[in-house]
Design a protein around this motif. Structure first.
Motif, PDB file in Angstrom:
ATOM      1  N   TYR A 108      32.820  26.335  22.911  1.00  8.62           N
ATOM      2  CA  TYR A 108      32.769  26.433  21.359  1.00  8.62           C
ATOM      3  C   TYR A 108      34.273  26.065  21.198  1.00  8.62           C
ATOM      4  CZ  TYR A 108      28.515  28.827  22.293  1.00  8.62           C
ATOM      5  OH  TYR A 108      27.269  29.135  22.582  1.00  8.62           O
ATOM      6  N   TRP A 109      34.610  24.771  20.984  1.00 10.24           N
ATOM      7  CA  TRP A 109      36.001  24.513  20.875  1.00 10.24           C
ATOM      8  C   TRP A 109      36.485  25.206  19.472  1.00 10.24           C
ATOM      9  CZ3 TRP A 109      36.529  23.496  25.426  1.00 10.24           C
ATOM     10  CH2 TRP A 109      36.026  22.429  26.049  1.00 10.24           C
ATOM     11  N   GLY A 110      37.813  25.699  19.508  1.00  2.78           N
ATOM     12  CA  GLY A 110      38.296  26.430  18.177  1.00  2.78           C
ATOM     13  C   GLY A 110      39.930  26.509  18.485  1.00  2.78           C
ATOM     14  N   GLU A 111      40.435  26.853  17.624  1.00  4.02           N
ATOM     15  CA  GLU A 111      41.948  27.319  17.494  1.00  4.02           C
ATOM     16  C   GLU A 111      42.141  28.863  17.714  1.00  4.02           C
ATOM     17  OE1 GLU A 111      43.399  26.086  13.717  1.00  4.02           O
ATOM     18  OE2 GLU A 111      42.997  23.932  13.984  1.00  4.02           O
ATOM     19  N   GLY A 112      42.955  29.263  18.669  1.00  9.70           N
ATOM     20  CA  GLY A 112      43.361  30.508  19.120  1.00  9.70           C
ATOM     21  C   GLY A 112      41.935  31.081  19.915  1.00  9.70           C
ATOM     22  N   GLY A 113      41.228  30.433  20.498  1.00 12.22           N
ATOM     23  CA  GLY A 113      40.270  30.735  21.516  1.00 12.22           C
ATOM     24  C   GLY A 113      38.936  30.102  21.066  1.00 12.22           C
ATOM     25  N   PRO A 114      37.770  30.331  21.426  1.00 11.69           N
ATOM     26  CA  PRO A 114      36.666  29.777  20.947  1.00 11.69           C
ATOM     27  C   PRO A 114      36.219  29.948  19.439  1.00 11.69           C
ATOM     28  CG  PRO A 114      36.153  30.802  22.941  1.00 11.69           C
ATOM     29  CD  PRO A 114      37.433  31.278  22.616  1.00 11.69           C
ATOM     30  N   ASP A 115      35.602  29.195  18.757  1.00 12.12           N
ATOM     31  CA  ASP A 115      35.575  29.091  17.457  1.00 12.12           C
ATOM     32  C   ASP A 115      34.310  30.297  17.435  1.00 12.12           C
ATOM     33  OD1 ASP A 115      34.025  28.868  14.724  1.00 12.12           O
ATOM     34  OD2 ASP A 115      35.629  26.999  14.510  1.00 12.12           O
ATOM     35  N   ALA A 116      34.682  31.468  16.619  1.00 13.42           N
ATOM     36  CA  ALA A 116      33.746  32.743  16.572  1.00 13.42           C
ATOM     37  C   ALA A 116      32.756  32.229  15.738  1.00 13.42           C
ATOM     38  CB  ALA A 116      34.580  33.596  15.956  1.00 13.42           C
ATOM     39  N   ALA A 117      32.794  31.422  14.864  1.00 17.44           N
ATOM     40  CA  ALA A 117      31.449  31.174  13.864  1.00 17.44           C
ATOM     41  C   ALA A 117      30.457  30.120  14.700  1.00 17.44           C
ATOM     42  CB  ALA A 117      31.870  30.293  12.649  1.00 17.44           C
ATOM     43  N   LYS A 118      30.901  29.438  15.675  1.00 15.36           N
ATOM     44  CA  LYS A 118      30.128  28.538  16.600  1.00 15.36           C
ATOM     45  C   LYS A 118      29.402  29.597  17.414  1.00 15.36           C
ATOM     46  CE  LYS A 118      32.708  24.045  16.080  1.00 15.36           C
ATOM     47  NZ  LYS A 118      33.151  23.193  16.965  1.00 15.36           N
ATOM     48  N   VAL A 119      30.264  30.518  17.832  1.00 13.59           N
ATOM     49  CA  VAL A 119      29.637  31.467  19.032  1.00 13.59           C
ATOM     50  C   VAL A 119      28.359  32.112  18.448  1.00 13.59           C
ATOM     51  CG1 VAL A 119      30.167  33.241  20.410  1.00 13.59           C
ATOM     52  CG2 VAL A 119      31.660  31.448  20.211  1.00 13.59           C
ATOM     53  N   LEU A 120      28.555  32.744  17.082  1.00 19.71           N
ATOM     54  CA  LEU A 120      27.790  33.387  16.442  1.00 19.71           C
ATOM     55  C   LEU A 120      26.524  32.355  16.117  1.00 19.71           C
ATOM     56  CD1 LEU A 120      29.680  35.857  14.268  1.00 19.71           C
ATOM     57  CD2 LEU A 120      28.468  36.380  16.428  1.00 19.71           C
ATOM     58  N   ALA A 121      26.797  31.172  15.807  1.00 20.60           N
ATOM     59  CA  ALA A 121      25.573  30.539  15.414  1.00 20.60           C
ATOM     60  C   ALA A 121      24.930  29.671  16.519  1.00 20.60           C
ATOM     61  CB  ALA A 121      26.062  29.317  14.491  1.00 20.60           C
ATOM     62  N   ASP A 122      25.611  30.008  17.792  1.00 18.38           N
ATOM     63  CA  ASP A 122      24.950  29.480  19.032  1.00 18.38           C
ATOM     64  C   ASP A 122      24.948  28.015  18.940  1.00 18.38           C
ATOM     65  OD1 ASP A 122      23.868  28.902  21.595  1.00 18.38           O
ATOM     66  OD2 ASP A 122      21.789  29.648  20.871  1.00 18.38           O
ATOM     67  N   ALA A 123      26.324  27.104  18.396  1.00 16.65           N
ATOM     68  CA  ALA A 123      26.422  25.748  18.302  1.00 16.65           C
ATOM     69  C   ALA A 123      27.320  25.526  19.133  1.00 16.65           C
ATOM     70  CB  ALA A 123      26.538  25.490  16.914  1.00 16.65           C
ATOM     71  N   PRO A 124      27.124  25.357  20.619  1.00 15.98           N
ATOM     72  CA  PRO A 124      28.140  25.157  21.399  1.00 15.98           C
ATOM     73  C   PRO A 124      28.663  23.379  21.423  1.00 15.98           C
ATOM     74  CG  PRO A 124      26.301  25.136  22.653  1.00 15.98           C
ATOM     75  CD  PRO A 124      25.663  25.484  21.184  1.00 15.98           C
ATOM     76  N   ASP A 125      29.925  23.055  21.322  1.00  9.52           N
ATOM     77  CA  ASP A 125      30.343  21.772  21.565  1.00  9.52           C
ATOM     78  C   ASP A 125      30.224  21.157  22.796  1.00  9.52           C
ATOM     79  OD1 ASP A 125      31.672  21.314  18.965  1.00  9.52           O
ATOM     80  OD2 ASP A 125      32.667  23.304  19.768  1.00  9.52           O
ATOM     81  N   ALA A 126      30.156  21.874  23.954  1.00  6.81           N
ATOM     82  CA  ALA A 126      30.046  21.306  25.252  1.00  6.81           C
ATOM     83  C   ALA A 126      29.252  22.096  26.253  1.00  6.81           C
ATOM     84  CB  ALA A 126      31.297  20.868  25.874  1.00  6.81           C
ATOM     85  N   TYR A 127      28.698  21.835  27.423  1.00  7.59           N
ATOM     86  CA  TYR A 127      28.391  22.717  28.445  1.00  7.59           C
ATOM     87  C   TYR A 127      29.159  22.008  29.720  1.00  7.59           C
ATOM     88  CZ  TYR A 127      24.510  23.861  25.416  1.00  7.59           C
ATOM     89  OH  TYR A 127      23.629  24.240  24.323  1.00  7.59           O
ATOM     90  N   ARG A 128      29.496  23.283  30.670  1.00 12.49           N
ATOM     91  CA  ARG A 128      30.185  23.202  31.664  1.00 12.49           C
ATOM     92  C   ARG A 128      29.832  23.702  32.925  1.00 12.49           C
ATOM     93  NH1 ARG A 128      35.011  26.289  27.967  1.00 12.49           N
ATOM     94  NH2 ARG A 128      34.039  28.254  28.087  1.00 12.49           N
ATOM     95  N   PHE A 129      30.168  23.063  33.962  1.00 10.22           N
ATOM     96  CA  PHE A 129      30.161  24.077  35.206  1.00 10.22           C
ATOM     97  C   PHE A 129      31.682  24.054  35.785  1.00 10.22           C
ATOM     98  CE2 PHE A 129      26.136  21.279  36.126  1.00 10.22           C
ATOM     99  CZ  PHE A 129      25.410  22.379  36.112  1.00 10.22           C
ATOM    100  N   ASN A 130      31.787  25.516  36.183  1.00 10.33           N
ATOM    101  CA  ASN A 130      33.003  25.915  36.338  1.00 10.33           C
ATOM    102  C   ASN A 130      34.292  25.905  35.706  1.00 10.33           C
ATOM    103  OD1 ASN A 130      31.580  26.698  38.731  1.00 10.33           O
ATOM    104  ND2 ASN A 130      32.170  25.200  40.027  1.00 10.33           N
ATOM    105  N   GLY A 131      34.022  25.737  34.341  1.00  7.50           N
ATOM    106  CA  GLY A 131      34.960  25.990  33.482  1.00  7.50           C
ATOM    107  C   GLY A 131      35.299  24.646  32.835  1.00  7.50           C
ATOM    108  N   TYR A 132      34.978  23.487  33.194  1.00  8.39           N
ATOM    109  CA  TYR A 132      35.414  22.222  32.536  1.00  8.39           C
ATOM    110  C   TYR A 132      34.215  21.348  32.549  1.00  8.39           C
ATOM    111  CZ  TYR A 132      40.252  23.627  33.714  1.00  8.39           C
ATOM    112  OH  TYR A 132      41.258  24.212  33.897  1.00  8.39           O
ATOM    113  N   PRO A 133      33.675  20.740  31.370  1.00 12.08           N
ATOM    114  CA  PRO A 133      32.702  19.781  31.263  1.00 12.08           C
ATOM    115  C   PRO A 133      32.970  18.479  32.128  1.00 12.08           C
ATOM    116  CG  PRO A 133      33.642  20.307  28.944  1.00 12.08           C
ATOM    117  CD  PRO A 133      34.539  20.874  30.043  1.00 12.08           C
TER     118      PRO A 133
END
Length: 878
Positions: free
Chosen positions: A753-778
């Motif tokens: 969930y791309w964001g500034e200062g860590g994952p975008d908290a609003a996207k995390v709560l909305a379950d709206a990811p920007d990417a999926y990844r295996f082992n940390g990198y898409p």
């Protein structure tokens, strides 16, 4: 003692120079370790023990021997000197073996080193006991009693230290914390503390150039300290917090008794400073103050659940031990070279260069470091403190050279006697007066200004200060009312209590934020004021000089605001409203985020090796996890702040067999609270899964009772935010009779969930990811494919870390002939086959596939939007 000849130092001075070389080597190693310790699993332990075990233990043996001889008026034959040097060589060999064993995780080597160190110090104690026979009636025999008690305690502390590293240690986390407290009580407060108290009994007045106070009670102080150390150690091992608290209070009382005459010395100099405020005197006084303060704090804290002595490492090691060692050595080394007043003045002059300035940097800087300042400001302050301490080494070399140069010149006195230079004669000789009150004030002002500049820049860069509120009030035409409104806000359970404050426009508003939670919080106001990070149990204050109107506030730690950590200053509907929009604050507070990934990764993009090594030998596995926060590559065109258990956006993989023991040390190197939860263990979560503040550590122990692939993750709220930021990893516990395969691959799927200062908290709560990844990198295994040979079999261990979504793992072009999910073998190489391993969030398993023909095979999450957003990779069969 006979006076040394003009062209060479005394034999005693020569012996001290040879014996003292390892101290300088250990101090240099401490400085070097300061640069590399963040990259080592045992880096923090290494840096502390290079100093305490290396530099401090050598110094105690050297100077304990020195003062024993001087105070008991012993004549030492040359063969005894050779024996003493042999003892020091054996000591340093033992220290080196112990450190290598601990850092390498080889317990028998650690035990060998600890036994060697304990044996050498016991030998040292036996020599002191022999020298004391028949001489107890001497005026200063009590000082030697301190050295004897000190030396007898270290072998006990060495046993505690060896047990701390034992693979057979069954004490559990609470017992481990108690063992750490017992170890530090015996070694730091006992071995170092008693030796220091004994030395300062006679040396403190000499350092402050005053007479000994008649109010000294060294025997009472020694007895009180010994009783307190014994009570603390026994209570810590027995897990009786109230008794440990009482023991620490006894040790503090012993030091207060010892310090009564020293306070008289300081007061005497304060009334008539003259030139008596040198760096050694100031450093030793500050060391005693830090120790007494730390002991009082420890006695109060030890009664609380979850207390660990490591919380006081900085004031004890830097404030007390480092300043004490530097202060004492700064006086003793020139004194042992000797040569009369002129030579001694030359050596002291070098060691006192900018002495009050350096002393101010260390002590004021240490106080600032303990405050909830922004993290980079703490790094800058700690760097300044480190440089101020490290300056002692080059000054020590300059001091010895200057003193020896004077010794090789002809004497000034008509009768060849040493001449003490003062006043104009000192000026003509180029030896300025030692630090006086005026010079002390100037240098302390310079130190304060230097540190204030660092902190001021830090506050400005973090958005603090009063300019925002004053500017908003002026722009809105709000005039100051002259009233002050004070309010206390408590941070607890992801809420501020109260969350509404009332004041009138133009009022001066002072808010004290008390952190009553078990993790770090802060408070930022929309007008720009900010408390900075506040540790659990601490508080901080912000002030709005002129309230412009209604103002919002929130916690800037990513995700906390979205969980309800907000407050509002109600201005009664009057004045200008200063309300923060969704993106205000810049730390996980809004929906703004970096540019989405731009195309597939390049060939030189970062990657995590997916190959899974076999379980290591042995049934006990020791691991250190470092909770870290850093900004780096997230995807092509995306820079993302990661929170991790290491240097990659996927925690280290642990592997073992059913019945294996795992001893995991979590060290929080970040700027916020973190924790860890291992699904592979069955333990009460109360203590091992607790949040720890920055700079703290804990030990988590579990036994692998069941096979499978298990998730571990940070459990600090908001948990979804910490998992999405990279704080997750896998524990693989091999099922019995696991069949061999050609390759094993680990794939841990998570959402980004791309964001500034860590994952975008609003996207995390909305379950709206920007990417999926295996082992940390898409898409990383498109650019860095897995390569095998035709006919080989691959076991894919797959874990769905979430935090919100699962996976349907599939490999295009082959089928699974064996499948294992959540501890159950679902398919075992029979007639049937499988096409997908379906896992919900926090589930895991493995799927085995053969690749009979060369080609490029793609593995995906067959929930196809997940694959198209990065959950895919390639297996190239050659």
């Amino acid at each position: 003692m006979p006076a040394p000849s003009p062209d060479q130092p005394s034999p005693r001075a020569s012996w001290h120079r040879r014996a003292g070389r390892p101290v300088r080597w250990w101090l240099a190693a401490v400085i070097a370790s300061a640069f590399v310790h963040p990259f080592l699993d045992e880096g923090r332990w290494l840096m502390v023990h290079l100093f305490t075990l290396g530099a401090v233990t050598n110094s105690i043996l050297i100077w304990g021997r020195h003062f024993t001889e001087r105070l008991l008026h012993l004549e030492v034959p040359p063969e005894d000197r050779r024996r003493q040097l042999l003892r020091l060589r054996l000591l340093n060999a033992g220290i080196l073996v112990l450190i290598v064993g601990r850092v390498a995780g080889i317990w028998p080597v650690t035990v060998t080193g600890a036994a060697a160190v304990g044996g050498v110090v016991a030998w040292h104690a036996a020599g002191i006991a022999r020298d004391l026979r028949g001489r107890r009636g001497g005026r200063h025999a009590v000082v030697v009693d301190h050295y004897l008690a000190s030396a007898l305690l270290l072998p006990v502390g060495a046993v505690f230290g060896a047990l701390l590293g034992s693979p057979a240690d069954e004490l559990g986390p609470g017992g481990h914390d108690g063992l750490v407290l017992a170890h530090e009580a015996v070694n730091l407060l006992g071995f170092l503390g008693l030796a220091a108290a004994g030395t300062l009994t006679t040396m403190f007045p000499a350092l402050w150039r005053t007479r000994m106070s008649p109010r000294g009670r060294p025997r009472v102080a020694l007895a009180t300290m010994l009783a307190g150390i014994a009570v603390t150690a026994v209570a810590a091992v027995a897990a009786v917090p109230a008794a440990a608290s009482a023991g620490l209070a006894l040790v503090a009382a012993g030091w207060i008794i010892a310090a009564v005459p020293w306070a008289d010395n300081v007061l005497a100099v304060a009334r008539d400073p003259r030139d008596r405020l040198g760096h050694p005197a100031l450093s030793t006084a500050a060391a005693v103050a830090w120790l007494v303060g730390s002991l009082i704090a420890a006695s109060a804290m030890a009664a609380r659940p979850g207390f660990t002595i490591t919380a006081l490492t900085l004031p004890l090691v830097i404030g007390f031990a480092a300043q004490l060692l530097i202060g004492v050595m700064g006086w003793l080394l020139p004194s042992t070279i000797g040569g009369g007043g002129r030579a001694l003045a030359a050596g002291m002059r070098e060691l006192d260069r900018a002495g009050a300035f350096r002393w101010g940097l260390v002590n004021i800087g240490l106080v600032l470091w303990l405050l909830p300042l922004p993290s980079w400001t703490k790094v800058a302050v700690s760097g300044i403190v480190g440089l101020a301490l490290a300056a002692f080494l080059p000054l020590l070399g300059r001091s010895a050279r200057a003193q020896l140069a004077v010794l090789r010149r002809p004497r000034d006195g008509a009768d060849g006697a040493p001449v003490e230079l003062t006043g104009a004669a000192r000026d003509r000789a180029g030896l300025p007066e030692r630090t006086g009150a005026r010079r002390l004030g100037v240098q302390l002002t310079a130190a304060t200004a230097t540190l204030a500049l660092v902190v001021g820049v830090g506050v400005a860069l973090s958005g603090g200060g009063a300019g925002g509120s004053a500017g908003a009030a002026e722009a809105a035409g709000v005039a100051p009312t002259g009233r002050t409104v004070e309010a206390t806000v408590t941070a607890r359970d992801m809420r501020y209590e109260p969350d509404v404050l009332r004041a009138e426009p133009g009022d001066r508003l002072v808010i004290t934020m008390v952190n009553a939670d078990d993790q770090v919080h802060d408070l930022r106001l929309a007008t720009g004021e900010d408390t900075g990070r506040v540790a659990p149990g601490e508080s901080a204050t912000v002030e709005i000089p002129v309230l412009p109107g209604e103002v919002e506030g929130w916690c800037t730690i990513a995700g906390h605001r979205q969980m309800g950590m907000t407050l509002r200053v109600d201005a009664g509907g009057a004045g200008a409203a200063v309300l923060a929009g969704p993106g205000a604050g810049g730390e996980g507070g809004g929906t703004a985020h970096p540019t989405p990934a731009a195309g597939p990764p390049a060939a030189d993009s970062p990657t995590v090796d997916p190959r899974l090594p076999a379980a290591p030998a042995g049934r006990v596995h020791r691991v250190t996890l470092h909770a870290r926060e850093f900004t780096g590559y997230g995807a092509p065109g995306v820079e993302q702040e990661h929170w991790t258990f290491g240097d990659d956006p996927l925690g280290p993989t642990l592997r073992g067999r059913v019945g294996d023991e795992f001893i995991v040390t979590l060290v929080n190197d970040g700027t916020m609270s973190h924790s860890v939860d291992f699904h592979a263990g069955m333990v009460s979560p109360d203590r091992p899964m607790r949040d720890i503040a920055p700079g703290e550590s804990l030990e988590y122990r579990f036994r692998a009772e069941h096979a499978g692939i298990w998730l571990y993750h940070c459990g600090t709220a908001p948990m979804s935010q910490h998992i999405a930021a990279g704080m997750h990893g896998a524990v693989v516990i091999d099922p019995p009779d696991l069949a061999p395969v050609d390759h094993e691959v680990l794939l841990v799927q998570s959402e980004a969930y791309w964001g500034e200062g860590g994952p975008d908290a609003a996207k995390v709560l909305a379950d709206a990811p920007d990417a999926y990844r295996f082992n940390g990198y898409p898409d990383q295994y498109l650019a860095h494919p897995i390569r095998i040979r035709a006919g080989e079999t691959v076991r894919f261990w797959v874990l769905a870390a979430g935090p919100n979504r699962g996976t349907s793992f599939h490999v295009v072009g082959t089928q699974f002939h064996r499948m294992y999910k959540e501890g159950a073998l679902l398919l075992d190489d029979g007639v049937g086959g499988a096409q997908a391993l379906d896992l919900a969030a926090a589930q895991g398993g493995y799927a085995e596939a053969r690749f009979p023909e060369p080609g490029t095979y793609t593995f995906v999450d067959h929930q196809m939007t997940h694959a198209e957003l990065g959950a895919r990779g390639r297996v190239i069969v050659e």
